[in-house]
Design a protein around this motif. Structure first.
Motif, mmCIF file in Angstrom:
data_model
loop_
_atom_site.group_PDB
_atom_site.id
_atom_site.type_symbol
_atom_site.label_atom_id
_atom_site.label_comp_id
_atom_site.label_asym_id
_atom_site.label_seq_id
_atom_site.Cartn_x
_atom_site.Cartn_y
_atom_site.Cartn_z
ATOM 1 N N LEU A 33 0.834 -1.201 0.000
ATOM 2 C CA LEU A 33 0.000 0.000 0.000
ATOM 3 C C LEU A 33 0.866 1.247 0.000
ATOM 4 C CD1 LEU A 33 -3.004 -0.562 2.409
ATOM 5 C CD2 LEU A 33 -3.049 -0.206 -0.042
ATOM 6 N N GLY A 34 1.919 1.214 0.842
ATOM 7 C CA GLY A 34 2.834 2.354 0.912
ATOM 8 C C GLY A 34 3.386 2.682 -0.456
ATOM 9 N N LEU A 35 3.790 1.637 -1.161
ATOM 10 C CA LEU A 35 4.338 1.846 -2.502
ATOM 11 C C LEU A 35 3.278 2.423 -3.440
ATOM 12 C CD1 LEU A 35 6.868 1.390 -4.296
ATOM 13 C CD2 LEU A 35 5.705 -0.643 -5.110
ATOM 14 N N CYS A 36 2.057 1.887 -3.351
ATOM 15 C CA CYS A 36 0.976 2.380 -4.217
ATOM 16 C C CYS A 36 0.737 3.864 -3.996
ATOM 17 C CB CYS A 36 -0.315 1.614 -3.948
ATOM 18 S SG CYS A 36 -0.297 -0.041 -4.596
ATOM 19 N N PHE A 37 0.676 4.260 -2.747
ATOM 20 C CA PHE A 37 0.426 5.673 -2.460
ATOM 21 C C PHE A 37 1.548 6.544 -2.997
ATOM 22 C CE2 PHE A 37 -3.282 4.714 -0.528
ATOM 23 C CZ PHE A 37 -3.255 4.209 0.761
ATOM 24 N N GLU A 38 2.778 6.058 -2.798
ATOM 25 C CA GLU A 38 3.939 6.812 -3.254
ATOM 26 C C GLU A 38 3.887 6.990 -4.764
ATOM 27 O OE1 GLU A 38 7.510 5.250 -1.281
ATOM 28 O OE2 GLU A 38 8.534 5.807 -3.155
ATOM 29 N N VAL A 39 3.615 5.896 -5.463
ATOM 30 C CA VAL A 39 3.576 5.947 -6.925
ATOM 31 C C VAL A 39 2.425 6.831 -7.385
ATOM 32 C CG1 VAL A 39 3.044 4.568 -8.958
ATOM 33 C CG2 VAL A 39 4.726 3.756 -7.325
ATOM 34 N N HIS A 40 1.273 6.678 -6.763
ATOM 35 C CA HIS A 40 0.114 7.459 -7.173
ATOM 36 C C HIS A 40 0.375 8.945 -7.025
ATOM 37 C CE1 HIS A 40 -3.985 9.230 -6.624
ATOM 38 N NE2 HIS A 40 -4.176 8.528 -7.717
ATOM 39 N N VAL A 43 2.651 10.114 -9.690
ATOM 40 C CA VAL A 43 1.956 10.251 -10.973
ATOM 41 C C VAL A 43 1.167 11.548 -11.012
ATOM 42 C CG1 VAL A 43 0.037 9.334 -12.312
ATOM 43 C CG2 VAL A 43 1.813 7.797 -11.504
#
Lengths: 181, 96
Positions: A33-40, A43
């Motif tokens: 999740l941490g990675l997803c938030f960071e990537v989002h 973007v």
């Protein structure tokens, strides 16, 4: 709910293992999740594909490492040798000397001895009355925030007071006042 | 069954209160970066984004695409080490 029944040691190994796996699973999910938030965020803020820039643009924005320039390539001391015109005495002063000059010129700095200067200017052609007026006005200027409170105490040693008054608007009011007088 | 549930809840609470969960999280994160998991997954994210379109990608999209792959890509060595630490914590703080 008895205490012994709640202890982990009462669990057999398989249950202990299952518990540990569950905890690990939670931790891995947190990491994903941490990675997803960071990537989002990257973007949406527009910096996700930054390292895919073409080589030529990369060279355009490379860090500058020359003497006399900052990292963006701008000259940072170009104002050193400019000259400014003093609004008070209309002289042309070098930029780096401008602030101290203004202090002396306006009679407002710590070491400007403005009272002495003013007395020289006005003391010759006036009598005692205006002198005490000046002292009173000194008090008004020397106390930046409180006018009446220390007036009496200050009066006695007002001629030795050289406090720096940062309230330039108070000072300007004072100038207009004396010229009206 | 509910006793077990309570026990799990108590253990989780202890994990958090003692700061051990935070430490485990940081350890996991560091290990995953070190072993290249993060870069792998980021590359996968790039594909997902190019597929969905840069303007329209949402957090949900990323989560549903990325989480299963992320779970699968965690190396066994990292899993082993984390499990070891968790087990040690559980055994040490046995009694509630």
């Amino acid at each position: 709910m008895k205490m012994e029944e709640l202890s982990v040691s009462s669990l057999d190994n398989s249950k202990l293992e299952a518990l540990a796996q569950d905890i690990l699973s939670d931790l891995v999910e947190d990491a994903c999740l941490g990675l997803c938030f960071e990537v989002h965020r990257a973007v949406k803020q527009g910096y996700f594909f930054l390292d895919d820039t073409d080589q030529e643009s990369m060279r355009d924005f490379e860090i500058v490492d020359q003497p006399g320039l900052d990292v963006f390539g701008q000259v940072y001391n170009q104002w050193k040798n400019k000259e400014c015109v003093c609004p008070n005495c209309s002289r042309s002063i070098a930029a780096s000397r401008f602030a101290p000059h203004l202090e002396k010129c306006l009679g407002m700095g710590r070491n400007s001895s403005r009272i002495a200067n003013r007395r020289i200017v006005t003391g010759n052609n006036t009598n005692n009355k205006s002198e005490s007026d000046q002292e009173d006005n000194d008090d008004v200027n020397d106390n930046d925030w409180s006018y009446g409170a220390e007036k009496k105490a200050k009066k006695r040693k007002s001629d030795k007071v050289l406090l720096f008054s940062p309230c330039i608007n108070v000072f300007i009011v004072f100038i207009y006042k004396t010229s009206a007088v | 069954m509910s006793k077990e549930y309570q026990m799990r809840a108590a253990i989780n609470q202890k994990l958090i209160e003692m700061g051990e969960r935070e430490r485990l999280k940081e350890l996991l994160r560091a290990k995953l970066v070190e072993c290249g998991w993060k870069d792998q997954l980021k590359a996968h994210c790039k594909d997902v984004i190019r597929e969905k379109g840069l303007e329209h990608v949402t957090v949900e999209d990323l989560v549903t695409e990325v989480t299963p792959k992320g779970r699968a890509l965690v190396p066994d060595s990292v899993k082993k080490e984390l499990l070891q630490r968790i087990r040690a914590f559980l055994v040490q703080h046995a009694a509630v």
